[in-house]
Design an enzyme around this catalytic site. Structure first.
Site, mmCIF file in Angstrom:
data_model
loop_
_atom_site.group_PDB
_atom_site.id
_atom_site.type_symbol
_atom_site.label_atom_id
_atom_site.label_comp_id
_atom_site.label_asym_id
_atom_site.label_seq_id
_atom_site.Cartn_x
_atom_site.Cartn_y
_atom_site.Cartn_z
ATOM 1 N N GLU A 53 0.867 -1.191 0.000
ATOM 2 C CA GLU A 53 0.000 0.000 0.000
ATOM 3 C C GLU A 53 0.910 1.251 0.000
ATOM 4 O OE1 GLU A 53 -1.991 0.104 3.781
ATOM 5 O OE2 GLU A 53 -3.422 1.664 3.194
ATOM 6 N N LYS A 124 -9.543 1.939 -1.621
ATOM 7 C CA LYS A 124 -9.731 1.276 -0.316
ATOM 8 C C LYS A 124 -11.095 1.645 0.266
ATOM 9 C CE LYS A 124 -7.098 0.789 4.021
ATOM 10 N NZ LYS A 124 -5.830 1.169 4.666
ATOM 11 N N CYS A 158 -5.016 -3.335 2.605
ATOM 12 C CA CYS A 158 -4.726 -3.397 4.040
ATOM 13 C C CYS A 158 -5.948 -3.675 4.907
ATOM 14 C CB CYS A 158 -3.973 -2.145 4.466
ATOM 15 S SG CYS A 158 -2.985 -2.482 5.945
#
Ligand code: ACM
Length: 276
Positions: A53, A124, A158
């Protein structure tokens, strides 16, 4: 697919070399980080590589103004140009995280670049802690992407890992490999991903970063231990907590099409959708 059809298909194994790159990005030093990543990638070959990331910028932004300055518009930013070049030169698909700027909005995003120059962006969905002050909320539905060999991949970033619905959704859409760029700071994810892989019978590639970032009153220690998990929940590769490395393993992607745990249990068909 029923069990006999699956067994017939298994004869046609579709092998792929997949890997992760783990390193310690220097905060804000985009060119330095790209140089380091290029050197690590040059020494390896694979079909699909996952980078962490926000690998070009680092993670510990202090303010929205600061993170916005690092924002790149798609597809003209430094990260896009870099990933496109690597992916076409090395004839591989590559995934890596970057700060995306879209007008006034800023997202924590990842690219997927294919060998033919095509690219996709995933934003995300589950923002961790202070990220809620830094990045905008993303609303696009989950989708899967087709690699040139016909294998389907899904992306998460993540903290998305903590929401089982994300990987379940991607698996139900047919994803065989989940690409998971990460900057993990809690200690649970690597082991939890064994269950995520098992309960969906998919491969999961987690590319985490290493090191500590201290910026003013904010400090993050990243946990490394990037890994690749098989649909049977086996750890095929796991890096150390601190090493900078590209690790590659050959997988048979057809294994992720088999949702049978045994001849009588199909983990998708056996779900009790009437109860939950
Ligand atoms: C995280 O989502 N980077 C902790």
């Amino acid at each position: 697919m029923n069990a006999p059809t699956y067994l017939k298909r298994m004869k046609y194994c579709r092998n792929m070399k997949v890997g992760f790159l783990q390193f310690n990005p220097a905060f804000g030093k985009v060119d330095e980080n790209l140089k380091k990543v290029k050197a690590l990638i040059n020494a390896s070959t694979c079909d699909l590589l996952v980078l962490p990331e926000l690998f070009t910028t680092g993670y510990t932004f202090k303010t929205k103004t600061e993170v916005t300055k690092f924002g790149e518009s798609v597809p003209n930013g430094k990260t896009a140009k870099f990933l496109k070049r690597i992916s076409t030169e090395k004839k591989m698909s590559i995934v890596g995280g970057f700060v995306e700027r879209d007008g006034k909005k800023v997202y924590n995003s990842s690219f997927l670049f294919l060998e033919n120059g095509r690219h996709y962006v995933y934003r995300k969905k589950h923002l961790y802690r202070y990220e809620k002050r830094l990045f905008d909320t993303a609303y696009e539905p989950y989708r899967v992407f087709l690699l040139k060999n016909g294998v389907k991949v899904g992306l998460i970033i993540c903290f998305d890992w903590l929401f089982p619905e994300a990987i379940r959704r991607l698996a139900l859409l047919g994803a065989q490999i989940i690409c998971h760029p990460a900057n993990l700071v809690m200690s649970y994810c690597q082991d939890a991903m064994i269950t995520r892989a098992l309960e969906n019978r998919v491969f999961i590639i987690t590319a985490n970063r290493t090191g500590t970032e201290k910026r003013g009153r904010f400090e993050n220690r990243f946990t490394g231990m990037s890994q690749i998990i098989s649909p049977e929940g086996r750890i095929l590769l796991r890096a150390g907590e601190d090493n900078e490395i590209v690790s590659v393993v050959t997988i048979n992607t057809v294994a992720a099409l088999n949702k049978f745990l045994n001849p009588l249990n199909n983990i998708f068909k056996d779900r009790r959708k009437d109860l939950y």
